[in-house]
Design an enzyme around this catalytic site. Structure first.
Site, PDB file in Angstrom:
ATOM      1  N   CYS A  86       0.875  -1.163   0.000  1.00  0.00           N
ATOM      2  CA  CYS A  86       0.000   0.000   0.000  1.00  0.00           C
ATOM      3  C   CYS A  86       0.917   1.219   0.000  1.00  0.00           C
ATOM      4  O   CYS A  86       1.972   1.202   0.615  1.00  0.00           O
ATOM      5  CB  CYS A  86      -0.850  -0.043   1.260  1.00  0.00           C
ATOM      6  SG  CYS A  86      -2.095   1.215   1.344  1.00  0.00           S
ATOM      7  N   ASP A 467      10.149   0.273 -42.316  1.00  0.00           N
ATOM      8  CA  ASP A 467      11.244   0.158 -43.239  1.00  0.00           C
ATOM      9  C   ASP A 467      10.864  -0.993 -44.171  1.00  0.00           C
ATOM     10  O   ASP A 467       9.984  -1.771 -43.850  1.00  0.00           O
ATOM     11  CB  ASP A 467      12.462  -0.059 -42.342  1.00  0.00           C
ATOM     12  CG  ASP A 467      13.518  -0.932 -42.908  1.00  0.00           C
ATOM     13  OD1 ASP A 467      14.293  -0.397 -43.691  1.00  0.00           O
ATOM     14  OD2 ASP A 467      13.583  -2.109 -42.537  1.00  0.00           O
TER      15      ASP A 467
END
Ligand code: ATP
Ligand code: ZN
Length: 767
Positions: A86, A467
């Site tokens: 927590c 590419d």
């Protein structure tokens, strides 16, 4: 997530660190090779330089080594603190350790419950003592060295069961109108049976000036007892304890998801002894270059290269693609993948902690550390939420009775209910659980995402630049046409081309070399590779070049007839290189590459996700255009030098989130500049795994639309979770102020919200 704290501390300072952690009530264990492979634990820019030394220091036991690294600033130790999940607990530890002069740096991973501390040499013990003083039990490594293996300490179940019965009985007394003292006794018994550890943790938190869920619950339950709400106080404590148990279980599922990838590798491997016999050895102790034998159907233990035998291997654990891949002598094999029907032997190329799979797991673990923006929002929100609700609760308890003469009993009770609502656990845990599930789900499909942030950004992708060679096409062109002009002998022309091309590993050159396999070669002097153009070298005192038109124009004159032939070949989608001496063009070599079927599908899926596509290639424009039409790409640009690609990406990023995918050779700058850089075929290549934002393990472009879809799902779950967590709290806050909320309803709401968000986040794993 893995409940690991990394501490940087001075050499020999481990024990104090451990003690400090223990003093906080945690059980520290030194992290293990498996969770944090020793060979690659020196990641991160800072640690890189110290890599050599981190494995060297004397006077540190091997067990400690796994959890500790020397860095420029001191020692880095990972400490696992089970009770820490927590942000309130993080705050507590941070406050305590920040005040220590020996501590240089703190890094919390709440999902893993790991604190990484960089501290001065010799100061680990005080650090650990400090953590322990907060009621945590810090853990370094245990002797077996395995994190995941050490089970949670099992609390006996019967006190809880007893408490449940007592609480139910108290409730029954209440309704049947039995004497109040009986109710009280039963309630106190119930709280005592299951609530002591909550009280203990709550007290430590309060003493250190923090409000964690335990402190809030302790106050609320004590308050309820003080108000004489006996059955309710007991019920709340029982429910809370049950809920914590369930929550811990479901969180463990998320935590273990990554670890489960690691269990894919077998513990043992059959290795060849110097005398030629075979023995079964622990996979973790197999030295490099050993020869390992794999039986049909067996899982492969380590990365290596096949030295004998043929087989097919299912590489799904790494690539997410379950079609078996044929493997023969010289081919790479990967740990965790599954052998098909052939037996074979391979030579080990990576130690257990350094295999491709180990790197993937390590990268996923690291990725959780890079907080996504939603997580930063949630953390900030939680930091103010708890104190604000607490302040409101205090006001609610005091003001109405004081100012308006309302009943103390009623308003104090309302305030206590609000305390239960004040814990931000559900909200805080919702983001990391979701991100971790998303990262793990992606890794299982062969998509390695290097940070929660990319998982969150992926959904925004507007443009994807690709590419051509090797990305959209197979990248293995074959020669289709050869034209040698009459002013040079046919043989001589071929021989010159083969000699030059033989020195280059560019796919175009390789196609030419392969086609001219038989021809003799000249020695080449002063060989040069000219990126985006071709190659050049001196043969028999004359300079020759082999490359695209750009290069031919730079070195010699290029007549119209040659250009015409060139245009014709290019419009058919072929790539043409010209062989020139310093005066004229001697010949043309055309090669053709084939488009991957998966690329075409990937592009259409991307268009379906509203991502626009752009091809950026060093190849000429006509070829680019021809391939673009075949693949269905929106826009194609040819003749792109690396700097042109970079500029194109810069322009696009200004318009929206832009991704770039390439094989990384002439695309590196553009890949780095893109918002999300995708590297393809990362399996086996360390650099791609380490440098790309998202690494696709094989070269299947469909992984990119899959990534975008996963990102969209992750984001919608994140939003659902945040809305759900805040919404439920808001509703109960309103109900409480309106006088309709009871304390056990609030516990249900709190715990229910936590469970809901965790379950919702885990849905990603099932996809
Ligand atoms: N080593 C080489 N040998 C032969 N030709 C080359 C070489 N290097 C570059 N070329 C020529 O220059 C062109 C551009 O090369 P570059 O490497 O930039 O892009 P590419 O590999 O064709 O495509 P992409 O950018 O899509 O990967 C190639 O198409 C080829 O014609
Ligand atoms: Zn909490």
């Amino acid at each position: 997530m893995q409940r690991v704290l990394t501490v940087t501390h001075s050499p020999q300072a481990l024990e104090p660190v451990l003690q400090a952690v223990r003093s906080l009530g945690f059980d520290p264990e030194l992290a293990d090779k498996v969770t944090r492979p020793a060979g690659i634990s020196c990641s991160g820019s800072k640690a890189e330089s110290a890599c050599g030394s981190c494995c060297a220091p004397a006077a540190v036991t091997s067990g400690e080594l796994q959890a500790q690294q020397l860095t420029a600033d001191g020692v880095r130790t990972s400490i696992r603190i089970r009770q820490m999940d927590c942000p309130v607990e993080e705050g507590m530890i941070r406050k305590k350790l920040d005040g220590m002069s020996a501590v240089k740096e703190l890094d919390f991973n709440l999902m893993q419950r790991v604190l990484t501390v960089v501290h001065a040499p010799g100061t680990l013990e005080p650090v650990l003592a400090a953590i322990r003083s907060l009621g945590f039990e810090p853990e370094l490594s245990d002797s077996s060295g395995r994190h995941a293996a050490t089970e949670e300490k099992k609390n006996p179940w019967w006190p809880l069961a007893l408490a449940g019965v007592a609480a139910a009985a108290a409730e029954a007394m209440h309704w049947t109108g039995m004497p109040e003292w009986l109710e009280a006794v039963l309630a106190l018994a119930a709280v005592g049976a299951c609530g002591l550890s909550t009280y203990k943790k709550g007290w430590i938190a309060l003493r250190n000036g923090n409000l964690n869920i335990n402190a809030l619950m302790s106050i609320a339950v004590t308050g309820a007892l003080a108000l004489g709400q006996w059955p309710e106080a007991a019920m709340v404590m029982v429910l809370f304890t049950i809920a914590e148990l369930i929550e811990a279980k479901s969180l463990d599922r998320a935590r273990n998801a990554i670890g489960s990838l690691m269990t894919l590798t077998p513990e043992t491997a059959t290795i060849q002894q110097p005398d030629g016999s075979w023995t079964v050895a622990d996979a973790r102790s197999v030295p490099l270059d050993s020869v390992v034998r794999v039986k049909p159907g067996e899982r492969i233990a380590l990365d290596g290269r096949v030295v004998r035998g043929r087989t097919s291997i299912n590489q799904a654990p790494i690539t997410g693609e379950s079609l078996p891949i044929e493997k023969g002598e010289g081919d790479p094999v990967f740990a965790g993948t599954v052998n098909g029907s052939g037996g074979f032997e391979y030579r080990v190329t990576a130690a257990a902690g350094n295999t491709t799979l180990a790197r993937i797991i390590h990268a996923v673990e690291e990725a959780q550390g890079a907080k996504a923006s939603s997580q930063r929002f949630v953390d900030r929100f939680a930091q103010v939420y708890t104190p604000v609700v607490f302040a409101i609760a205090v006001a609610v308890a005091i003001l109405p009775p004081l100012m308006a003469g309302e009943s103390w009993h009623e308003w104090v009770y309302k305030a206590l209910v609000m305390l239960v609502i004040a814990c931000p656990c559900a909200l805080v845990i919702s983001t990391p659980v979701t991100i971790v599930s998303g990262l793990t789900a992606a890794a299982r499909r062969g998509i390695l995402i290097k940070g929660g942030i990319y998982l969150e950004e992926g959904r925004k992708l507007k443009w994807l630049a690709l590419d051509k060679t090797g990305t959209l096409t197979h990248g293995k062109p074959v020669q289709t046409d050869v034209i040698i002009y009459t002013w040079v002998a046919e043989d001589e022309g071929r021989r010159l081309a083969a000699s030059l091309a033989g020195y280059s590993d560019h796919p175009v050159s390789q196609a030419v070399t392969a086609a001219l396999e038989g021809s003799q070669r000249y020695d080449v002097e002063r060989f040069e590779a000219l990126p985006g153009r071709g190659v050049r070298g001196v043969i028999n005192d004359r300079t020759y070049s082999l490359g695209n038109l750009r290069l031919a124009e730079e070195t010699s004159s290029c007549p119209e007839t040659v250009r015409a032939t060139l245009r014709e070949l290019e419009s058919a989608g072929k790539t043409v290189i010209l062989l020139c001496d310093s005066h004229q063009v001697l010949g043309l070599f055309a090669v053709a590459d084939t488009v991957k079927e998966s690329s075409r599908e990937a592009v259409s899926q991307l268009h379906g996700l509203d991502v626009r596509t752009l091809m950026l290639t060093g190849d000429n424009s006509s070829t680019a255009q021809a391939i673009a039409v075949q693949v269905g790409i929106d826009e194609a640009r040819g003749n792109q030098l690396p700097e042109d690609k970079l500029r194109a990406i810069e322009t696009l990023t200004a318009q929206g989130t832009t991704g770039m995918v390439g094989d990384g050779i002439n695309d590196a700058p553009a890949l780095a500049r893109a918002d999300i850089g995708f590297a393809m075929g990362a399996m086996g290549t360390d650099t791609a795994i380490e440098t790309a934002d998202v690494a696709l393990m094989d070269d299947d472009l469909r992984k990119i639309p899959a990534f975008v879809r996963l990102s969209k799902q992750t984001y919608s779950i994140l939003v659902q979770n945040i809305v759900m967590a805040i919404g439920i709290k808001a509703i109960f806050l309103a109900l409480t102020i309106a006088g309709m909320g009871t304390m056990w309803m609030a516990v249900f709401a709190d715990v229910g919200a936590s469970l809901l968000v965790v379950a919702n986040g885990l849905r990603l794993l099932r996809k």
